[in-house]
Design an enzyme around this catalytic site. Structure first.
Site, short mmCIF file in Angstrom:
data_model
loop_
_atom_site.label_atom_id
_atom_site.label_comp_id
_atom_site.label_asym_id
_atom_site.label_seq_id
_atom_site.Cartn_x
_atom_site.Cartn_y
_atom_site.Cartn_z
N TYR A 141 -14.56 0.02 -4.88
CA TYR A 141 -15.71 0.36 -4.05
C TYR A 141 -16.47 1.58 -4.59
O TYR A 141 -17.64 1.77 -4.28
CB TYR A 141 -15.27 0.67 -2.62
N LYS A 191 -1.10 -6.04 -7.01
CA LYS A 191 -1.18 -7.15 -7.97
C LYS A 191 -0.57 -6.63 -9.27
O LYS A 191 -1.21 -6.58 -10.33
CB LYS A 191 -2.65 -7.59 -8.12
N ASP A 223 -1.66 -12.07 -3.51
CA ASP A 223 -1.88 -13.51 -3.24
C ASP A 223 -0.79 -14.05 -2.32
O ASP A 223 -1.06 -14.80 -1.38
CB ASP A 223 -1.99 -14.31 -4.55
N ASP A 247 -9.53 -4.71 2.56
CA ASP A 247 -10.73 -5.29 3.17
C ASP A 247 -10.50 -6.78 3.42
O ASP A 247 -10.74 -7.30 4.51
CB ASP A 247 -11.93 -5.09 2.23
N ASP A 251 -9.51 -8.86 7.34
CA ASP A 251 -10.28 -9.95 7.98
C ASP A 251 -9.34 -11.13 8.24
O ASP A 251 -9.41 -11.78 9.28
CB ASP A 251 -11.43 -10.43 7.08
#
Ligand code: IPM
Ligand code: MG
Length: 370
Positions: A141, A191, A223, A247, A251
Protein backbone atom coordinates in the site's frame (compact mmCIF):
# COMPACT_ATOMS: atom_id res chain seq x y z
CA UNK A 1 -16.34 11.95 31.06
CA UNK A 2 -15.80 14.55 28.35
CA UNK A 3 -14.22 13.61 25.01
CA UNK A 4 -13.58 15.19 21.62
CA UNK A 5 -14.38 13.01 18.64
CA UNK A 6 -13.31 13.89 15.09
CA UNK A 7 -15.98 12.71 12.66
CA UNK A 8 -15.08 12.11 9.01
CA UNK A 9 -18.19 10.93 7.13
CA UNK A 10 -16.50 10.75 3.69
CA UNK A 11 -18.40 9.68 0.58
CA UNK A 12 -21.34 7.54 -0.54
CA UNK A 13 -23.23 6.01 2.36
CA UNK A 14 -20.59 7.46 4.72
CA UNK A 15 -22.84 10.33 5.84
CA UNK A 16 -25.81 8.06 6.55
CA UNK A 17 -23.96 5.46 8.59
CA UNK A 18 -21.98 8.09 10.50
CA UNK A 19 -25.20 9.83 11.49
CA UNK A 20 -26.33 6.50 12.94
CA UNK A 21 -23.17 6.07 15.00
CA UNK A 22 -23.20 9.68 16.25
CA UNK A 23 -26.85 9.34 17.32
CA UNK A 24 -26.04 6.17 19.21
CA UNK A 25 -23.04 7.79 20.93
CA UNK A 26 -25.32 10.63 21.98
CA UNK A 27 -27.74 8.13 23.47
CA UNK A 28 -24.83 6.57 25.37
CA UNK A 29 -23.80 10.02 26.61
CA UNK A 30 -27.34 10.60 27.82
CA UNK A 31 -27.65 7.25 29.57
CA UNK A 32 -24.22 7.20 31.23
CA UNK A 33 -23.70 10.93 31.77
CA UNK A 34 -20.83 11.62 29.33
CA UNK A 35 -20.28 14.58 27.02
CA UNK A 36 -19.02 13.83 23.54
CA UNK A 37 -18.03 16.80 21.37
CA UNK A 38 -18.23 16.01 17.67
CA UNK A 39 -16.20 18.03 15.14
CA UNK A 40 -16.60 17.25 11.46
CA UNK A 41 -13.80 17.02 8.88
CA UNK A 42 -13.58 16.32 5.18
CA UNK A 43 -11.91 13.34 3.57
CA UNK A 44 -12.11 11.50 0.24
CA UNK A 45 -13.96 12.46 -2.93
CA UNK A 46 -15.96 15.27 -1.31
CA UNK A 47 -12.71 16.85 -0.11
CA UNK A 48 -11.23 16.56 -3.62
CA UNK A 49 -14.25 18.34 -5.10
CA UNK A 50 -14.32 21.11 -2.52
CA UNK A 51 -10.68 21.59 -1.60
CA UNK A 52 -8.67 19.85 -4.32
CA UNK A 53 -7.13 17.24 -2.04
CA UNK A 54 -8.41 13.94 -0.56
CA UNK A 55 -7.03 14.85 2.87
CA UNK A 56 -6.88 18.57 3.73
CA UNK A 57 -4.45 19.72 6.41
CA UNK A 58 -7.38 20.94 8.54
CA UNK A 59 -8.63 17.36 8.73
CA UNK A 60 -5.23 16.05 9.82
CA UNK A 61 -5.01 18.76 12.51
CA UNK A 62 -8.54 18.07 13.68
CA UNK A 63 -7.80 14.35 14.06
CA UNK A 64 -4.54 14.96 15.91
CA UNK A 65 -6.28 17.31 18.37
CA UNK A 66 -9.10 14.85 19.07
CA UNK A 67 -9.34 11.97 21.51
CA UNK A 68 -10.57 9.58 18.80
CA UNK A 69 -11.58 9.57 15.14
CA UNK A 70 -14.75 8.07 13.66
CA UNK A 71 -14.71 7.54 9.90
CA UNK A 72 -17.43 6.51 7.45
CA UNK A 73 -16.17 5.46 4.03
CA UNK A 74 -14.49 6.99 0.99
CA UNK A 75 -14.59 6.53 -2.78
CA UNK A 76 -16.99 6.36 -5.69
CA UNK A 77 -17.11 5.98 -9.49
CA UNK A 78 -16.89 9.74 -9.93
CA UNK A 79 -13.23 9.72 -8.91
CA UNK A 80 -12.19 6.35 -10.34
CA UNK A 81 -10.30 7.82 -13.26
CA UNK A 82 -8.28 10.28 -11.18
CA UNK A 83 -4.49 10.01 -10.91
CA UNK A 84 -3.25 8.12 -7.82
CA UNK A 85 -2.67 11.18 -5.60
CA UNK A 86 -6.17 12.52 -6.34
CA UNK A 87 -8.13 9.42 -5.50
CA UNK A 88 -10.39 9.37 -2.41
CA UNK A 89 -8.64 6.22 -1.14
CA UNK A 90 -5.41 8.20 -0.93
CA UNK A 91 -7.04 10.31 1.80
CA UNK A 92 -7.72 7.20 3.84
CA UNK A 93 -4.21 5.83 3.38
CA UNK A 94 -2.74 9.20 4.29
CA UNK A 95 -4.69 9.60 7.52
CA UNK A 96 -3.65 6.05 8.53
CA UNK A 97 -0.04 7.02 7.92
CA UNK A 98 -0.30 10.49 9.54
CA UNK A 99 -1.71 8.98 12.73
CA UNK A 100 0.68 6.00 12.52
CA UNK A 101 -2.21 3.56 12.81
CA UNK A 102 -0.12 0.46 12.41
CA UNK A 103 -2.61 -2.13 13.64
CA UNK A 104 -6.10 -2.63 12.32
CA UNK A 105 -8.30 -4.86 14.48
CA UNK A 106 -11.22 -6.49 12.69
CA UNK A 107 -13.27 -8.75 14.97
CA UNK A 108 -15.65 -11.24 13.40
CA UNK A 109 -18.22 -12.74 15.69
CA UNK A 110 -21.12 -15.05 15.11
CA UNK A 111 -24.64 -13.67 15.54
CA UNK A 112 -27.03 -16.59 15.87
CA UNK A 113 -29.83 -14.31 14.66
CA UNK A 114 -27.98 -13.74 11.36
CA UNK A 115 -27.09 -17.37 10.62
CA UNK A 116 -29.60 -17.32 7.75
CA UNK A 117 -27.93 -14.31 6.11
CA UNK A 118 -24.62 -16.07 5.57
CA UNK A 119 -24.21 -18.17 2.43
CA UNK A 120 -22.28 -20.62 4.59
CA UNK A 121 -23.88 -23.44 6.56
CA UNK A 122 -24.83 -22.72 10.15
CA UNK A 123 -22.70 -25.65 11.40
CA UNK A 124 -19.64 -24.04 9.81
CA UNK A 125 -20.03 -20.52 11.16
CA UNK A 126 -21.59 -21.30 14.53
CA UNK A 127 -19.52 -19.80 17.37
CA UNK A 128 -16.99 -18.10 15.12
CA UNK A 129 -15.02 -15.59 17.18
CA UNK A 130 -11.93 -14.44 15.36
CA UNK A 131 -9.90 -11.29 15.50
CA UNK A 132 -8.04 -10.23 12.40
CA UNK A 133 -5.03 -8.04 13.15
CA UNK A 134 -3.97 -6.38 9.93
CA UNK A 135 -0.74 -4.40 9.54
CA UNK A 136 -1.98 -1.06 8.21
CA UNK A 137 0.82 1.33 7.37
CA UNK A 138 3.29 -0.69 5.32
CA UNK A 139 3.66 -3.22 2.53
CA UNK A 140 2.32 -2.84 -0.99
CA UNK A 141 0.00 0.00 0.00
CA UNK A 142 2.87 2.38 0.70
CA UNK A 143 6.03 0.99 -0.97
CA UNK A 144 7.87 3.16 -3.47
CA UNK A 145 8.20 3.05 -6.41
CA UNK A 146 4.61 2.50 -7.40
CA UNK A 147 4.37 3.65 -10.99
CA UNK A 148 4.01 2.95 -14.68
CA UNK A 149 6.73 3.61 -17.22
CA UNK A 150 8.06 2.52 -20.57
CA UNK A 151 11.14 0.31 -20.61
CA UNK A 152 12.74 -0.84 -23.86
CA UNK A 153 9.60 0.28 -25.69
CA UNK A 154 7.34 -1.80 -23.44
CA UNK A 155 4.73 -0.57 -20.98
CA UNK A 156 5.79 -1.72 -17.52
CA UNK A 157 4.49 -1.20 -14.01
CA UNK A 158 5.88 -1.67 -10.53
CA UNK A 159 4.42 -1.75 -7.00
CA UNK A 160 6.78 -2.29 -4.09
CA UNK A 161 6.33 -4.52 -1.08
CA UNK A 162 8.57 -2.92 1.50
CA UNK A 163 8.72 -3.53 5.26
CA UNK A 164 11.09 -2.64 8.03
CA UNK A 165 11.50 -5.45 10.51
CA UNK A 166 10.27 -3.18 13.36
CA UNK A 167 6.99 -2.64 11.54
CA UNK A 168 6.43 -6.39 11.58
CA UNK A 169 7.53 -6.79 15.19
CA UNK A 170 5.15 -4.22 16.66
CA UNK A 171 2.01 -5.53 15.02
CA UNK A 172 2.83 -9.18 15.67
CA UNK A 173 3.58 -8.36 19.31
CA UNK A 174 0.21 -6.67 19.64
CA UNK A 175 -1.48 -9.75 18.17
CA UNK A 176 0.15 -11.92 20.84
CA UNK A 177 -0.91 -9.51 23.60
CA UNK A 178 -4.48 -9.60 22.36
CA UNK A 179 -4.40 -13.40 22.16
CA UNK A 180 -3.41 -13.58 25.83
CA UNK A 181 -6.86 -12.28 26.75
CA UNK A 182 -8.62 -14.59 24.30
CA UNK A 183 -8.10 -18.23 23.36
CA UNK A 184 -4.32 -17.88 23.33
CA UNK A 185 -3.72 -18.82 19.73
CA UNK A 186 -2.10 -16.72 16.99
CA UNK A 187 -2.24 -17.72 13.34
CA UNK A 188 0.38 -15.79 11.41
CA UNK A 189 -0.54 -15.64 7.74
CA UNK A 190 2.10 -15.19 5.03
CA UNK A 191 3.32 -16.41 1.65
CA UNK A 192 6.69 -17.63 2.86
CA UNK A 193 6.97 -20.20 0.07
CA UNK A 194 7.32 -17.34 -2.44
CA UNK A 195 7.96 -13.94 -0.86
CA UNK A 196 11.10 -12.80 0.94
CA UNK A 197 9.03 -10.33 2.99
CA UNK A 198 6.93 -13.27 4.20
CA UNK A 199 10.02 -15.25 5.18
CA UNK A 200 11.12 -12.37 7.40
CA UNK A 201 7.54 -12.05 8.72
CA UNK A 202 7.65 -15.73 9.74
CA UNK A 203 11.02 -15.30 11.49
CA UNK A 204 9.72 -12.28 13.38
CA UNK A 205 6.61 -14.19 14.45
CA UNK A 206 8.85 -16.96 15.82
CA UNK A 207 11.03 -14.42 17.61
CA UNK A 208 8.09 -12.58 19.18
CA UNK A 209 6.43 -15.84 20.24
CA UNK A 210 9.37 -16.61 22.55
CA UNK A 211 8.12 -13.84 24.86
CA UNK A 212 4.63 -15.36 24.96
CA UNK A 213 5.04 -18.99 26.04
CA UNK A 214 1.35 -19.16 26.99
CA UNK A 215 0.24 -18.39 23.41
CA UNK A 216 0.30 -21.01 20.66
CA UNK A 217 1.70 -19.82 17.31
CA UNK A 218 0.90 -21.39 13.97
CA UNK A 219 1.96 -20.28 10.50
CA UNK A 220 -0.40 -20.52 7.57
CA UNK A 221 0.11 -19.68 3.91
CA UNK A 222 -2.36 -17.06 2.73
CA UNK A 223 -3.95 -19.20 0.01
CA UNK A 224 -4.59 -21.97 2.52
CA UNK A 225 -5.85 -19.41 5.07
CA UNK A 226 -8.39 -18.15 2.52
CA UNK A 227 -9.69 -21.70 2.19
CA UNK A 228 -9.60 -22.53 5.91
CA UNK A 229 -11.51 -19.35 6.71
CA UNK A 230 -14.63 -20.63 5.01
CA UNK A 231 -14.04 -24.35 5.55
CA UNK A 232 -13.38 -24.31 9.29
CA UNK A 233 -13.42 -20.75 10.66
CA UNK A 234 -13.75 -21.75 14.33
CA UNK A 235 -10.14 -22.98 14.31
CA UNK A 236 -9.00 -19.33 14.37
CA UNK A 237 -8.56 -17.04 17.35
CA UNK A 238 -6.21 -14.16 16.47
CA UNK A 239 -5.03 -13.94 12.87
CA UNK A 240 -2.14 -11.57 12.17
CA UNK A 241 -0.99 -10.62 8.72
CA UNK A 242 0.48 -7.93 6.49
CA UNK A 243 -1.53 -5.12 4.94
CA UNK A 244 -2.72 -6.54 1.62
CA UNK A 245 -3.41 -10.09 2.85
CA UNK A 246 -5.36 -8.58 5.76
CA UNK A 247 -7.46 -6.44 3.44
CA UNK A 248 -8.47 -9.46 1.41
CA UNK A 249 -8.98 -11.92 4.26
CA UNK A 250 -11.06 -9.50 6.33
CA UNK A 251 -13.63 -9.06 3.56
CA UNK A 252 -13.78 -12.83 3.35
CA UNK A 253 -14.22 -13.07 7.13
CA UNK A 254 -17.23 -10.75 6.97
CA UNK A 255 -19.17 -13.43 5.10
CA UNK A 256 -19.04 -15.47 8.30
CA UNK A 257 -21.20 -12.91 10.12
CA UNK A 258 -23.69 -12.62 7.28
CA UNK A 259 -22.75 -9.25 5.80
CA UNK A 260 -19.94 -6.80 5.21
CA UNK A 261 -22.36 -4.34 6.82
CA UNK A 262 -21.76 -5.91 10.24
CA UNK A 263 -17.98 -5.66 10.62
CA UNK A 264 -16.43 -2.86 12.69
CA UNK A 265 -12.76 -2.02 12.95
CA UNK A 266 -10.32 -0.17 15.16
CA UNK A 267 -6.98 1.17 13.98
CA UNK A 268 -4.45 1.63 16.74
CA UNK A 269 -1.23 3.58 17.08
CA UNK A 270 1.32 3.67 19.86
CA UNK A 271 0.14 6.97 21.33
CA UNK A 272 -3.38 7.59 19.96
CA UNK A 273 -5.70 8.98 18.82
CA UNK A 274 -7.14 5.78 17.39
CA UNK A 275 -9.42 5.64 14.37
CA UNK A 276 -12.63 3.62 14.07
CA UNK A 277 -14.38 2.73 10.84
CA UNK A 278 -16.55 0.01 9.34
CA UNK A 279 -14.61 -2.35 7.07
CA UNK A 280 -17.05 -1.87 4.20
CA UNK A 281 -16.78 0.76 1.49
CA UNK A 282 -18.90 3.73 0.42
CA UNK A 283 -21.47 1.67 -1.56
CA UNK A 284 -22.24 4.46 -4.06
CA UNK A 285 -24.98 2.33 -5.64
CA UNK A 286 -27.21 2.78 -2.59
CA UNK A 287 -26.07 6.27 -1.54
CA UNK A 288 -28.78 8.57 -0.21
CA UNK A 289 -31.47 5.88 -0.23
CA UNK A 290 -31.53 5.22 3.51
CA UNK A 291 -30.80 1.55 2.82
CA UNK A 292 -27.30 1.14 4.26
CA UNK A 293 -26.67 -0.99 7.32
CA UNK A 294 -25.36 1.36 10.06
CA UNK A 295 -24.42 -1.48 12.43
CA UNK A 296 -20.76 -1.84 11.41
CA UNK A 297 -20.25 1.87 12.16
CA UNK A 298 -22.30 1.71 15.35
CA UNK A 299 -20.21 -1.28 16.47
CA UNK A 300 -17.06 0.69 15.55
CA UNK A 301 -18.29 3.40 17.94
CA UNK A 302 -18.55 0.70 20.62
CA UNK A 303 -14.93 -0.23 19.95
CA UNK A 304 -14.05 3.45 20.37
CA UNK A 305 -15.69 3.60 23.78
CA UNK A 306 -13.83 0.49 24.91
CA UNK A 307 -10.37 1.03 23.38
CA UNK A 308 -9.99 4.81 23.36
CA UNK A 309 -11.97 5.79 26.46
CA UNK A 310 -11.89 2.61 28.55
CA UNK A 311 -15.70 2.67 28.80
CA UNK A 312 -16.41 -1.05 28.92
CA UNK A 313 -20.01 -0.89 30.22
CA UNK A 314 -20.93 1.69 27.60
CA UNK A 315 -19.35 -0.38 24.81
CA UNK A 316 -21.21 -3.50 25.92
CA UNK A 317 -24.44 -1.51 26.13
CA UNK A 318 -24.14 -0.81 22.39
CA UNK A 319 -23.18 -4.39 21.54
CA UNK A 320 -26.03 -5.76 23.63
CA UNK A 321 -28.49 -3.35 22.03
CA UNK A 322 -27.38 -4.44 18.53
CA UNK A 323 -27.83 -8.05 19.54
CA UNK A 324 -31.29 -7.37 20.94
CA UNK A 325 -32.41 -5.45 17.88
CA UNK A 326 -31.27 -8.29 15.62
CA UNK A 327 -32.95 -10.84 17.88
CA UNK A 328 -36.13 -8.80 17.64
CA UNK A 329 -36.01 -9.37 13.88
CA UNK A 330 -35.02 -5.94 12.54
CA UNK A 331 -32.98 -6.17 9.34
CA UNK A 332 -31.55 -3.75 6.80
CA UNK A 333 -31.60 -4.85 3.18
CA UNK A 334 -28.14 -6.50 3.20
CA UNK A 335 -29.12 -8.89 6.02
CA UNK A 336 -32.75 -9.32 5.05
CA UNK A 337 -34.24 -12.79 5.37
CA UNK A 338 -37.70 -14.27 5.27
CA UNK A 339 -40.10 -13.33 8.04
CA UNK A 340 -37.91 -10.48 9.33
CA UNK A 341 -38.79 -6.79 9.60
CA UNK A 342 -37.08 -4.82 6.85
CA UNK A 343 -35.97 -1.38 8.10
CA UNK A 344 -34.11 1.67 6.79
CA UNK A 345 -30.79 3.03 8.06
CA UNK A 346 -32.55 5.55 10.30
CA UNK A 347 -35.07 3.03 11.61
CA UNK A 348 -32.28 0.60 12.51
CA UNK A 349 -30.46 3.41 14.32
CA UNK A 350 -33.64 4.38 16.17
CA UNK A 351 -34.12 0.79 17.30
CA UNK A 352 -30.58 0.61 18.70
CA UNK A 353 -30.97 3.98 20.42
CA UNK A 354 -34.33 3.09 21.89
CA UNK A 355 -32.93 -0.18 23.20
CA UNK A 356 -30.02 1.62 24.87
CA UNK A 357 -32.31 4.18 26.47
CA UNK A 358 -35.07 1.68 27.31
CA UNK A 359 -32.67 -0.54 29.18
CA UNK A 360 -31.87 2.53 31.22
CA UNK A 361 -35.52 2.98 32.14
CA UNK A 362 -35.71 -0.66 33.16
CA UNK A 363 -32.48 -0.29 35.13
CA UNK A 364 -33.65 2.77 37.03
CA UNK A 365 -36.98 1.10 37.82
CA UNK A 366 -35.06 -1.89 39.17
CA UNK A 367 -32.81 0.39 41.21
CA UNK A 368 -35.88 2.01 42.78
CA UNK A 369 -37.02 -1.37 44.01
CA UNK A 370 -33.69 -2.72 45.16
C1 IPM B 1 -10.38 -1.30 3.77
C2 IPM B 1 -10.60 -0.73 2.40
C3 IPM B 1 -9.42 0.18 2.05
C4 IPM B 1 -8.17 -0.65 2.09
C5 IPM B 1 -9.57 0.92 0.72
C6 IPM B 1 -10.83 1.73 0.63
C7 IPM B 1 -8.37 1.78 0.42
O1 IPM B 1 -10.76 -1.74 1.48
O2 IPM B 1 -10.27 -0.52 4.74
O3 IPM B 1 -10.32 -2.52 3.90
O4 IPM B 1 -7.84 -1.33 1.11
O5 IPM B 1 -7.50 -0.65 3.12
MG1 MG C 1 -10.86 -3.68 2.31
Amino acid sequence: MEKRIAVLPGDGIGKEIIRGAVDVLQAIGERFGHKFHFSYGKIGGGAIDELGTPLPDETIDLCKESDAVLLGAVGGPKWDQQPAHMRPEKGLLKIRKELDLYANLRPTIYYSSLAESSPLKKEVIENVDLLMVRELTGGLYFGKPSERSVKDGKDVVVDTLFYQKEEMTRVIKLAFELAQNRKKKVTSVDKANVLESSRLWREVAEEVSKDFPDVQLEHMLVDNAAMQMIKNPTQFDVVVTENMFGDILSDEASVLTGSLGMLPSASLSEEGPYLFEPIHGSAPDIEGQNLANPLATILSAAMMLRLSFGLEDEASAIEKAVDEVLNAGYRTKDIESEGMKLVTTTEMTEQVKATILDNQTIKSIMECYS
